[in-house]
Design a protein around this motif. Sequence first.
Motif, PDB file in Angstrom:
ATOM      1  N   THR A  15       0.835  -1.207   0.000  1.00  0.00           N
ATOM      2  CA  THR A  15       0.000   0.000   0.000  1.00  0.00           C
ATOM      3  C   THR A  15       0.868   1.255   0.000  1.00  0.00           C
ATOM      4  OG1 THR A  15      -1.725  -1.176   1.228  1.00  0.00           O
ATOM      5  CG2 THR A  15      -1.831   1.230   1.219  1.00  0.00           C
ATOM      6  N   ALA A  16       1.914   1.254   0.828  1.00  0.00           N
ATOM      7  CA  ALA A  16       2.794   2.421   0.915  1.00  0.00           C
ATOM      8  C   ALA A  16       3.468   2.702  -0.421  1.00  0.00           C
ATOM      9  CB  ALA A  16       3.845   2.195   2.003  1.00  0.00           C
ATOM     10  N   PHE A  17       3.985   1.670  -1.082  1.00  0.00           N
ATOM     11  CA  PHE A  17       4.692   1.869  -2.344  1.00  0.00           C
ATOM     12  C   PHE A  17       3.747   2.175  -3.504  1.00  0.00           C
ATOM     13  CE2 PHE A  17       8.351   0.050  -0.161  1.00  0.00           C
ATOM     14  CZ  PHE A  17       9.405   0.766  -0.714  1.00  0.00           C
ATOM     15  N   ASP A  18       2.450   1.931  -3.318  1.00  0.00           N
ATOM     16  CA  ASP A  18       1.473   2.281  -4.352  1.00  0.00           C
ATOM     17  C   ASP A  18       1.116   3.768  -4.343  1.00  0.00           C
ATOM     18  OD1 ASP A  18       1.229  -0.159  -5.571  1.00  0.00           O
ATOM     19  OD2 ASP A  18      -0.550  -0.793  -4.456  1.00  0.00           O
ATOM     20  N   LEU A  19       1.424   4.452  -3.227  1.00  0.00           N
ATOM     21  CA  LEU A  19       1.152   5.885  -3.156  1.00  0.00           C
ATOM     22  C   LEU A  19       2.087   6.634  -4.106  1.00  0.00           C
ATOM     23  CD1 LEU A  19       0.743   6.201   0.725  1.00  0.00           C
ATOM     24  CD2 LEU A  19      -1.090   6.157  -0.989  1.00  0.00           C
ATOM     25  N   LYS A  20       1.555   7.579  -4.849  1.00  0.00           N
ATOM     26  CA  LYS A  20       2.313   8.188  -5.951  1.00  0.00           C
ATOM     27  C   LYS A  20       3.008   9.502  -5.601  1.00  0.00           C
ATOM     28  CE  LYS A  20       0.855   4.850  -8.535  1.00  0.00           C
ATOM     29  NZ  LYS A  20       1.767   3.690  -8.790  1.00  0.00           N
ATOM     30  N   LYS A  21       2.361  10.331  -4.784  1.00  0.00           N
ATOM     31  CA  LYS A  21       2.944  11.652  -4.550  1.00  0.00           C
ATOM     32  C   LYS A  21       2.877  12.014  -3.068  1.00  0.00           C
ATOM     33  CE  LYS A  21      -1.462  13.811  -5.841  1.00  0.00           C
ATOM     34  NZ  LYS A  21      -2.131  14.771  -6.705  1.00  0.00           N
ATOM     35  N   PRO A  22       3.830  12.802  -2.587  1.00  0.00           N
ATOM     36  CA  PRO A  22       3.832  13.212  -1.183  1.00  0.00           C
ATOM     37  C   PRO A  22       2.499  13.845  -0.778  1.00  0.00           C
ATOM     38  CG  PRO A  22       5.895  13.809  -2.206  1.00  0.00           C
ATOM     39  CD  PRO A  22       5.002  13.333  -3.316  1.00  0.00           C
ATOM     40  N   GLY A  23       2.002  13.447   0.382  1.00  0.00           N
ATOM     41  CA  GLY A  23       0.730  13.957   0.864  1.00  0.00           C
ATOM     42  C   GLY A  23      -0.458  13.086   0.531  1.00  0.00           C
ATOM     43  N   GLU A  24      -0.259  12.140  -0.405  1.00  0.00           N
ATOM     44  CA  GLU A  24      -1.355  11.229  -0.759  1.00  0.00           C
ATOM     45  C   GLU A  24      -1.602  10.253   0.399  1.00  0.00           C
ATOM     46  OE1 GLU A  24      -2.595   7.971  -4.214  1.00  0.00           O
ATOM     47  OE2 GLU A  24      -0.672   9.026  -4.327  1.00  0.00           O
ATOM     48  N   ILE A  25      -2.891  10.007   0.697  1.00  0.00           N
ATOM     49  CA  ILE A  25      -3.267   9.141   1.818  1.00  0.00           C
ATOM     50  C   ILE A  25      -4.007   7.921   1.293  1.00  0.00           C
ATOM     51  CG2 ILE A  25      -4.507   9.017   4.021  1.00  0.00           C
ATOM     52  CD1 ILE A  25      -4.363  12.077   4.143  1.00  0.00           C
ATOM     53  N   SER A  26      -3.652   6.765   1.833  1.00  0.00           N
ATOM     54  CA  SER A  26      -4.277   5.516   1.409  1.00  0.00           C
ATOM     55  C   SER A  26      -5.690   5.389   1.964  1.00  0.00           C
ATOM     56  CB  SER A  26      -3.453   4.325   1.906  1.00  0.00           C
ATOM     57  OG  SER A  26      -3.612   4.161   3.312  1.00  0.00           O
ATOM     58  N   ASP A  27      -6.444   4.454   1.411  1.00  0.00           N
ATOM     59  CA  ASP A  27      -7.684   4.026   2.039  1.00  0.00           C
ATOM     60  C   ASP A  27      -7.324   3.241   3.300  1.00  0.00           C
ATOM     61  OD1 ASP A  27      -9.308   5.131   0.065  1.00  0.00           O
ATOM     62  OD2 ASP A  27      -9.168   3.333  -1.190  1.00  0.00           O
ATOM     63  N   VAL A  28      -8.313   2.900   4.095  1.00  0.00           N
ATOM     64  CA  VAL A  28      -8.074   2.099   5.292  1.00  0.00           C
ATOM     65  C   VAL A  28      -7.658   0.692   4.872  1.00  0.00           C
ATOM     66  CG1 VAL A  28      -9.083   1.156   7.398  1.00  0.00           C
ATOM     67  CG2 VAL A  28      -9.767   3.425   6.596  1.00  0.00           C
ATOM     68  N   ILE A  29      -6.559   0.199   5.444  1.00  0.00           N
ATOM     69  CA  ILE A  29      -6.103  -1.165   5.152  1.00  0.00           C
ATOM     70  C   ILE A  29      -6.006  -1.967   6.452  1.00  0.00           C
ATOM     71  CG2 ILE A  29      -4.787  -0.455   3.115  1.00  0.00           C
ATOM     72  CD1 ILE A  29      -2.230  -0.879   4.919  1.00  0.00           C
ATOM     73  N   GLU A  30      -6.042  -3.284   6.311  1.00  0.00           N
ATOM     74  CA  GLU A  30      -5.901  -4.160   7.467  1.00  0.00           C
ATOM     75  C   GLU A  30      -4.636  -4.995   7.336  1.00  0.00           C
ATOM     76  OE1 GLU A  30      -8.373  -7.538  10.072  1.00  0.00           O
ATOM     77  OE2 GLU A  30      -9.089  -6.934   8.074  1.00  0.00           O
ATOM     78  N   THR A  31      -3.823  -5.026   8.394  1.00  0.00           N
ATOM     79  CA  THR A  31      -2.652  -5.882   8.450  1.00  0.00           C
ATOM     80  C   THR A  31      -2.757  -6.767   9.680  1.00  0.00           C
ATOM     81  OG1 THR A  31      -1.271  -4.454   9.860  1.00  0.00           O
ATOM     82  CG2 THR A  31      -1.300  -3.955   7.488  1.00  0.00           C
ATOM     83  N   GLN A  32      -1.726  -7.551   9.929  1.00  0.00           N
ATOM     84  CA  GLN A  32      -1.718  -8.414  11.109  1.00  0.00           C
ATOM     85  C   GLN A  32      -1.726  -7.607  12.405  1.00  0.00           C
ATOM     86  OE1 GLN A  32       2.181 -10.357  11.767  1.00  0.00           O
ATOM     87  NE2 GLN A  32       2.977  -9.087  10.102  1.00  0.00           N
TER      88      GLN A  32
END
Length: 268
Positions: free
Chosen positions: A66-83
């Motif tokens: 998810t982090a590496f899919d973000l394209k530009k500074p300031g862009e925020i991901s959708d909510v994700i679930e991890t362990q």
Amino acid sequence: LVRKPPISEEERQKIINELKTLKKRVEEGEDFGLMAGIYSEDPGSAKKDGEISFGRGVMDPVFEATAFDLKKPGEISDVIETQFGFHIIMLVKRSGEYITVKHILKIPKPKPKDIAQAAKDLKNIKALIEMDSLTFEEAVAKYSQDPSKKNAGKLVNPYDGSSSFTLEAMDEAVAFTVRKLKEGEVSDPVIMVTGEGIQAYRLLYLYKKREKHVINLKEDYDKIQSFALQDKQNRVMNEWIENKIKQTYVNFIDESYKKCDLSYNWIY
């Protein structure tokens, strides 16, 4: 043998909605770092405005992707679930395969009745083991919800990589329980906190108990083997560092550190 209480769908949705609200507040102008400091349940990064830096292959796979899919500074991901729980991630900067992000972690909490059910499940599993319906190792393979099930549930000593401990080297809660067990005996359910910060229960099984003794090949072969490997690794690393020191330019060493007893002679 670990049993984790289930997380209700109601609790999961509550956490997701909280993070969606925080994301919206940031998009409307509030500071992500300030939000992380107040709301994130990751103690390591929360005090640094939620900031972490890493390269590929070191983080939870979902978090990393998810982090590496973000394209530009300031862009925020959708909510994700991890362990570890649920996150939102904001890109700070990226340099090749190295990335800096800020994130907010929220950990869903099980209900008290679900925690109590985990303990009840373990009591039933213990009864099966004591009736010889299955061995402890079979119970671990079938019922444990911890990564240690791949190792038959054995605890690993972080100091030497073996599965043997002195009582002093154990977690206090584990040592308190194990001290009262006989060889081949299973404990009652013991409360614990998982690596994800979730309250759970576990059964502890004592394979073997030995009195203090002088280390010897017959009883301590695995430990001696581990010590020998560590010694060899240390010697190889020391040789590598000594060679690199001769080719390394140290730009600045504070005067206060020049009087320290350094492990390696960086100053010529």
